[in-house]
Design a protein around this motif. Structure first.
Motif, PDB file in Angstrom:
ATOM      1  N   ILE A  57       3.385   0.197   5.388  1.00  0.00           N
ATOM      2  CA  ILE A  57       3.974   0.988   4.306  1.00  0.00           C
ATOM      3  C   ILE A  57       4.018   2.446   4.748  1.00  0.00           C
ATOM      4  O   ILE A  57       2.995   2.995   5.147  1.00  0.00           O
ATOM      5  CB  ILE A  57       3.144   0.877   3.007  1.00  0.00           C
ATOM      6  CG1 ILE A  57       2.944  -0.585   2.621  1.00  0.00           C
ATOM      7  CG2 ILE A  57       3.799   1.672   1.883  1.00  0.00           C
ATOM      8  CD1 ILE A  57       1.898  -0.791   1.556  1.00  0.00           C
ATOM      9  N   LEU A  64      10.555   5.505   0.711  1.00  0.00           N
ATOM     10  CA  LEU A  64       9.475   4.542   0.849  1.00  0.00           C
ATOM     11  C   LEU A  64       9.993   3.385   1.693  1.00  0.00           C
ATOM     12  O   LEU A  64      11.049   2.823   1.398  1.00  0.00           O
ATOM     13  CB  LEU A  64       9.037   4.027  -0.529  1.00  0.00           C
ATOM     14  CG  LEU A  64       8.055   2.860  -0.533  1.00  0.00           C
ATOM     15  CD1 LEU A  64       6.676   3.348  -0.112  1.00  0.00           C
ATOM     16  CD2 LEU A  64       7.995   2.222  -1.902  1.00  0.00           C
ATOM     17  N   VAL A  66       8.805  -0.333   3.401  1.00  0.00           N
ATOM     18  CA  VAL A  66       7.833  -1.416   3.506  1.00  0.00           C
ATOM     19  C   VAL A  66       8.373  -2.410   4.526  1.00  0.00           C
ATOM     20  O   VAL A  66       9.503  -2.880   4.412  1.00  0.00           O
ATOM     21  CB  VAL A  66       7.611  -2.122   2.145  1.00  0.00           C
ATOM     22  CG1 VAL A  66       6.643  -3.283   2.298  1.00  0.00           C
ATOM     23  CG2 VAL A  66       7.115  -1.133   1.107  1.00  0.00           C
ATOM     24  N   SER A  92      12.030  -6.142   5.578  1.00  0.00           N
ATOM     25  CA  SER A  92      11.937  -4.708   5.337  1.00  0.00           C
ATOM     26  C   SER A  92      12.682  -4.336   4.067  1.00  0.00           C
ATOM     27  O   SER A  92      13.660  -4.981   3.690  1.00  0.00           O
ATOM     28  CB  SER A  92      12.521  -3.937   6.520  1.00  0.00           C
ATOM     29  OG  SER A  92      12.475  -2.552   6.281  1.00  0.00           O
ATOM     30  N   ALA A 108      -1.806   0.842  -3.111  1.00  0.00           N
ATOM     31  CA  ALA A 108      -1.250  -0.444  -2.694  1.00  0.00           C
ATOM     32  C   ALA A 108      -2.315  -1.525  -2.809  1.00  0.00           C
ATOM     33  O   ALA A 108      -3.459  -1.331  -2.379  1.00  0.00           O
ATOM     34  CB  ALA A 108      -0.743  -0.354  -1.265  1.00  0.00           C
ATOM     35  N   LEU A 117       2.709  -1.837  -5.366  1.00  0.00           N
ATOM     36  CA  LEU A 117       2.538  -0.397  -5.183  1.00  0.00           C
ATOM     37  C   LEU A 117       2.578   0.259  -6.548  1.00  0.00           C
ATOM     38  O   LEU A 117       3.471  -0.030  -7.355  1.00  0.00           O
ATOM     39  CB  LEU A 117       3.653   0.173  -4.304  1.00  0.00           C
ATOM     40  CG  LEU A 117       3.813  -0.442  -2.919  1.00  0.00           C
ATOM     41  CD1 LEU A 117       4.958   0.223  -2.180  1.00  0.00           C
ATOM     42  CD2 LEU A 117       2.522  -0.321  -2.128  1.00  0.00           C
TER      43      LEU A 117
END
Length: 143
Positions: A57, A64, A66, A92, A108, A117
């Protein structure tokens, strides 16, 4: 609180399903839910079968990112695969966060294949009262 940046996300998701597993240069999309709960914004990603150490992350400015990797299960030499439908590879998701979120205090948690999150709403974005000076006194206006 989230800003949509890709109107063709669903088309991309379908194309990625047809082209096979994701790689680091071409990751597959991951499913998510996003909602506001009190004074925080919650984003939950489905990552079943992904170990916590395979999740990355990052936050850069208001972006943001991930990334996660679902690796193949190690099989014994005498095992012959009959059916394999669970996707493997890299997944992703990038989300542009609004300026009203506090990206410095993201929490998280990972439980039962769901990465959650929690992003607090920034203090500057919360409603506040401003007092107005009238003559020698102050009058408070709520907003």
């Amino acid at each position: 609180m989230l800003m949509r940046t890709d109107p063709f996300r669903e088309l991309d998701r379908l194309a990625q399903q047809l082209t096979g597993p994701g790689t680091w240069s071409r990751p597959s999309a991951m499913l998510m839910d996003a909602y506001r709960e009190g004074d925080e914004y919650v984003v939950a990603f489905d990552l079943p079968g992904v170990p916590a150490d395979a999740i990355d992350i990052d936050v850069e400015r208001n972006m943001l990112t991930v990334k996660a990797e679902r690796r193949p299960v190690t099989k014994a030499d005498n095992v012959q695969m009959e059916l394999s439908e669970r996707p493997l590879g890299i997944f992703s998701r990038q989300i542009v966060l609004a300026d009203t979120l506090d990206t410095e205090h993201i929490q998280a948690d990972y439980d039962a294949g769901v990465l959650t999150l929690r992003i607090p709403i920034a203090e500057r974005a919360k409603p506040r009262k401003i007092s107005i000076g009238v003559g020698s006194g102050h009058k408070e206006i709520s907003g």
